[in-house]
Design an enzyme around this catalytic site. Sequence first.
Site, PDB file in Angstrom:
ATOM      1  N   SER A  91      35.740  39.138  29.433  1.00  0.00           N
ATOM      2  CA  SER A  91      36.465  38.849  30.682  1.00  0.00           C
ATOM      3  C   SER A  91      37.984  38.833  30.571  1.00  0.00           C
ATOM      4  CB  SER A  91      36.002  37.512  31.266  1.00  0.00           C
ATOM      5  OG  SER A  91      34.781  37.683  31.946  1.00  0.00           O
ATOM      6  N   LYS A 147      44.351  31.744  35.157  1.00  0.00           N
ATOM      7  CA  LYS A 147      43.074  32.016  35.823  1.00  0.00           C
ATOM      8  C   LYS A 147      42.608  30.722  36.497  1.00  0.00           C
ATOM      9  CE  LYS A 147      38.539  34.066  34.538  1.00  0.00           C
ATOM     10  NZ  LYS A 147      37.737  34.516  33.370  1.00  0.00           N
ATOM     11  N   SER A 163      36.002  39.183  34.224  1.00  0.00           N
ATOM     12  CA  SER A 163      36.205  38.327  35.379  1.00  0.00           C
ATOM     13  C   SER A 163      37.662  37.933  35.617  1.00  0.00           C
ATOM     14  CB  SER A 163      35.368  37.054  35.245  1.00  0.00           C
ATOM     15  OG  SER A 163      35.791  36.312  34.119  1.00  0.00           O
TER      16      SER A 163
END
Lengths: 493, 96, 482
Positions: A179, A80, A155
Amino acid sequence: MTDPADLTIKAAGAAMRAGELTSVDLTEAVLDRARITESHLHAFLTLDQDGAKAAAAAADAALTGGADAGPLHGIPIALKDNMCTKGIETTASSQILSGWIPPYNATVVDRLGAAGAVVVGKTNLDEFAMGSSTENSAYGTTRNPWDPETVPGGSSGGSAAAVAVGSALGAFGSDTGGSIRQPAALCGVVGMKPTYGLVSRYGLIAFASSLDQIGPFARSVEDAAVLLEAIAGFDIHDATSIRGDVPNIRGSLHDGVAGLKVGIVTELSTTGIDAEVRAAVDQTVDGLSNAGAEVVDVSLPSCEYGLSAYYLIAPAECSANLARFDGVRFGLRAEGATTEEMMAATRAEGFGPEVIRRILLGTYALSAGYYDAFYGQAQRVRTLIRREFAAAYEDVDVLVAPTSPTTAFPVGERAADPIAMYYSDVCTIPVNLTGDPAISVPVALDSKGLPIGFQVMAPALGEERLFQVAQTVEDIAGFTARAGLASSEVLQP
Amino acid sequence: MPVEIDIAKVASLARIALSPEELRRYGDQLGAILEHAERVQQLPTAGIPPTSHPVPMTNAFRDDVVTGSLPLADVLAGAPEAEDGYFRVPPVLGDS
Amino acid sequence: MSDYEAVIGIETHVELMTRSKMFCGCPVAFGEAPNTTTCPVCLGLPGAMPVPNAEAIEGILKIGTALDCHVADTSYFHRKNYFYPDLPKNYQISQYDVPICHDGSISIDVDGAATRIGITRVHMEEDTGKSIHMGGGGRIHDAEYSLLDFNRSGVPLVEIVTEPDIRSAEQARVYGAELQRIVRTLGVSDARLEEGSMRFDANISVRPTGSEVLGTRAEIKNVNSLRSLQRAVAFEIARQIELIESGGTVVQETRHWNEESGTTTSMRSKEESEDYRYFQEPDLVPIEVSAEWRDAVVAALPELPAAQRARYQALGVDARVAGVLVATDELGALFEEAMAAGGDPRLIGNWLSGEAVAWSRAEGVEVGASPVTASHLVELAAMVADATLSASAAKQVLTGVLGGEGSPAEVAEARDLVQISDQGVIAAAVDEVLAAHPDAVDGIRGGDMKPIGFLVGQVMRATGGKADPKQVQQLIRDKTTG
């Protein structure tokens, strides 16, 4: 023969050690997959093809030379884009960090390097990990591989989508309110949030420091365990990192659930939960019961206040964590006649609306006269939730619930309504508040062909039991992302 | 009831330059969000200590050892403006 | 002036001399090229996290216990949120409602009057970077742009806050000096005001004498010497009294001390009170100090200045002299060494605080840089004790030793200051003087003892000051009344 990009980490590792596959071939296959799927998905912000190929070649050479770094040796993974990678642009999907190249690695990145993993790229996220759909990225929305008209969740939507389609064999995300688990559920992969403090946060661009935790995405529970083992453990650079031994993660993976007591959290499994999601959860619970677990209902009434507490605590912490983005030392700088004006203009220009909303919310919740009614009260409610979970674990081994109230929703559907978006995290937020570990395992597809995730939660440092139950869930459900996705348009060259 | 807030003051504390239109919009949105967040006030919490950190720990220290600094080139590599090894900024108004 | 009483509280920031910074492994160093002792943590880069330096915690515990504070069983770090370009994270890690040490006191002595100054709190925080304002004569408001150096960012900083117990500029200076001495004795900081490793902010208000109500206070910043502290406080007290007397009112504000003009000027008013939005630092866990830990810190404390002064006084040294010896490292060290070698405390203490300090001032040379040693002092005291030197001759000899003329024996010899030990020579000198002043002799014989002093003086003059005056006086008495 199976495309190497579709192998599990375990299978790919076995093939490499059997001399049937090289890391270079595997990495090329993964990069080929990304080339096909990225035009549909936009899972990556940065694909480091040269770096990945060089790392793969080095991994092959090392293995030939007898230096085996372990189960991630030569395995292509994705990160990420809120984890600092030395020399590779890291933006947290924000304009304010456009072009920023960190001068240091996150601890997790160093550990993955030591484990021989090959980083293929940095994945898209909601700006600063604030969101549940990856629509809040300053660099465009990631799409759900199961239906590109829907969101991948967030996310960490980019990491979830990349693993689902085989643009990486595993990936890492961060989970502040769900997330990792929520996008894993929406993309049909395994996603796991470790016990707070089990994995170093050093080098993770902070959203809410007391809630953030890095964890893995994988296409199997066992792969997720392998990924976690590579990054877990005390780090001197993170003062909240837990000292002492890392819990045994894979020790009881295949021991089944006979004799274990499983609690269904009533408050997270009924009101507001889509009927198809509820049915899939019920069916999985029945499966656990058939496998020998004792299943009971558990009521955790304070959970209903979890979302409210979370939307005070997380913004408050983020209002301070994001104060450093001021145009002085790195990142974007807007024009301003004075430093004060420059800072205010930079922040207005560099942050997207959701980030500004949360900074303002947190600033308000901490400000004089409101602190006690908002932030202080939220922290006391957090204590109540922790106590309720602790009391529940006196009686049950694990708790279960849906991961997400719904399956993937259409792009744009919730973007204009912050509160509707916040409800996406209602099932995942409680364990961020308690610090406990939890995992989402895909169990079924709904009538639209979208995946449904089943969430297992365990007490702090209860990772061994958590993975044991998750493995049983995976075995019961027999869900494999590859089979379901094989005909997806995003995989067509 | 949406919560009334002095959004201009909040934006100033947060050091974000917003237009009157943006202030109004964020003010409305925050009011609605806070109306929901206010639900935490429904729970009786007298005598309940706050949780700042989910896993109780104390005394996480490091030894007093110098482990080095970044090369200056790395320090200034991301700087929007630098001069003679310093970060450069527009004039500073206030004093703190 | 006596119609008003000043009420003063002082906040002191002390940088600790640890090897590494408060929350990262960068060195604590001075005078390095800008931004060369920085890293992701002290630059506040995205993702970086603080980890507290154990030695800094040890240092603040030393300061807190030396100031007789209570040590909190559990204390917390907080974030103090405000935007300022030299504060990289735009929050300072500090302590808020539960500081690590609180409720202590310090006793200061001004003109023989002991005053207890309460210590409200001693807390741990991190220093900021430094701004240089370029153009416009370096003044912040006229600057064209500013440059930032983060080498100082993250240096461990201890804040020590007093109760408003200080009543005069003199007390303020003495408090500052005593605190400086304490932290230096503890070895936790060099506490150099001119380099900023110790910094004072003074909160000052005045009120009619006898009033219990506190006046509006002004905070004075930029005080960088003990002398400035005293001057700034004195100026501000006078300014406030004058303002009130002329019908004005004191505004709550921060004022800047200007060393050159000797005045304070307004920096900014505090009508809009700061909202620092303190909350517990989620990247750090609480500090827990066990009774064992605290006791070990207390047990390892060195002798503090107050105890040192008391010990010297118990040896017979004057309070004032003891103060000078304790206030100056090199004098204290010489004194200690001379005591260990069996020297006379009173004589040696007086010489060090008197002649040695005077010589040092006159020559502009530190006593420690002179050739004088503790054994010189012990030798010199012995020469007075066995009457080889008179007290006044001994002082001349000391000045010679300080000036590099040799050992006390060598200086006494070279300067011809050794007392005459030949009784015959002295007796002859007495006889000569008596013969030359028959009236005086007659007076003494008639019962008027006053001329004895005059006659002693004449003998001393005749012997070039080398006779022992006591012995001369006895001889005169014997010869005139015998």
